[in-house]
Design an enzyme around this catalytic site. Structure first.
Site, PDB file in Angstrom:
ATOM      1  N   TYR A  47      52.095  17.595  19.680  1.00  0.00           N
ATOM      2  CA  TYR A  47      52.797  18.702  19.010  1.00  0.00           C
ATOM      3  C   TYR A  47      52.024  20.026  19.123  1.00  0.00           C
ATOM      4  CZ  TYR A  47      55.312  14.870  16.622  1.00  0.00           C
ATOM      5  OH  TYR A  47      56.034  13.748  16.325  1.00  0.00           O
ATOM      6  N   HIS A 105      51.635   7.089  20.139  1.00  0.00           N
ATOM      7  CA  HIS A 105      52.857   7.899  20.077  1.00  0.00           C
ATOM      8  C   HIS A 105      53.989   7.271  20.898  1.00  0.00           C
ATOM      9  CE1 HIS A 105      54.181  12.361  19.536  1.00  0.00           C
ATOM     10  NE2 HIS A 105      55.187  11.531  19.370  1.00  0.00           N
TER      11      HIS A 105
END
Length: 275
Positions: A47, A105
């Protein structure tokens, strides 16, 4: 705030997602969320906002032991040495001495799952993360992680919303006592414009988006991490905690299409793989 618990770690059921909030722009947004009462913050190396999240935490004045901070390692850093380096970078950017949950992730097709999970376990054993988890594993992968490798997984994060069934995964996770953390709980904004959810919301005096979140929170063993940049939307998501669904609501939402998957990167696993 209600919590779900696994591996002796309590996860606040409504968290704050920070996907697509890159760079310094995330700091005031996360500061606002913390000021409103969010205590579960979800970020990731990918991110590119861990430093901003850390700055917001530092500025908030909220005691560290009141927070639940999740971050994640990207799928090209799953070899043990690379994972440890990635974790060190994330921790440094966050400005913390530990995180509460560190997650894979996305799985990588060529990963050595046992070695990767053992690297995560070593971080947990050293107290650098209180818990470990995985995102975007399909059911065969999860069975291997839990039943062959015996990984102490505290949460599984998946796309889950009113238009996508996770019934087989949920049945398995409940059997194992592991919570599911729902990302994209508003189906990337589509829930806000759904007429069925809007009609149910009108009955409850709330929005369609709030109904979508309330539907997830109505289910046992679910945590939800909506994102919202505006304080009024952050507050609205918190207010969804107070909405109580009835059987008419559940029946109407159950009748919505449940095959709508919106997160489909080219490296995603085979979601239809037989368990």
């Amino acid at each position: 705030m209600e919590t779900v618990t696994a591996q002796s770690v309590a996860i606040p059921r409504l968290g704050f997602g920070t996907f697509r909030m890159p760079g310094a722009d995330a700091q005031p947004v996360v500061e606002s969320a913390l000021a409103l009462g969010y205590r579960h913050i979800d970020t990731a190396a990918m991110y590119e906002n861990e430093a901003a999240v850390g700055a917001a935490i530092a500025a908030s004045g909220v005691a560290r032991d009141e927070l639940f901070v999740t971050t994640k390692v990207w799928h090209d850093q799953l070899a043990p040495d690379a994972l440890h380096r990635a974790f060190d970078i994330s921790l440094r950017k966050l400005g913390l001495d530990h995180v509460d949950l560190y997650m894979i992730h996305w799985p990588a097709r060529d990963m050595d799952m046992a070695a990767t999970l053992e690297a995560l376990m070593s971080l947990r054993e050293r107290g650098l993360t209180r818990a470990m988890g995985v995102c975007n594993f399909n059911l065969p992968m999860l069975r291997r992680a839990l039943e062959e490798i015996d990984a102490p997984i505290a949460s599984v994060q998946l796309e889950y919303h009113s238009f996508l069934s996770q019934a087989p995964m949920l049945a398995y996770l409940r059997e194992k006592g592991i919570p599911l953390t729902a990302y994209a709980p508003l189906a990337q904004g589509r829930a806000a414009n759904d007429p069925t959810l809007a009609a149910l919301g009108a009955k409850h005096g709330c929005s369609a988006a709030q109904m979508a979140i309330a539907w997830l929170l109505d289910q046992p063993g679910i945590a939800v991490i909506p994102k919202a940049a505006r304080p009024e939307s952050q507050r609205a998501n918190l207010d969804a905690l107070a909405i109580r669904l009835d059987n008419e609501d559940r029946t109407a939402i159950a009748a919505l299409p449940k095959d709508q998957r919106f997160v489909r990167p080219p490296f995603a696993p085979d979601w239809d793989a037989a368990a």
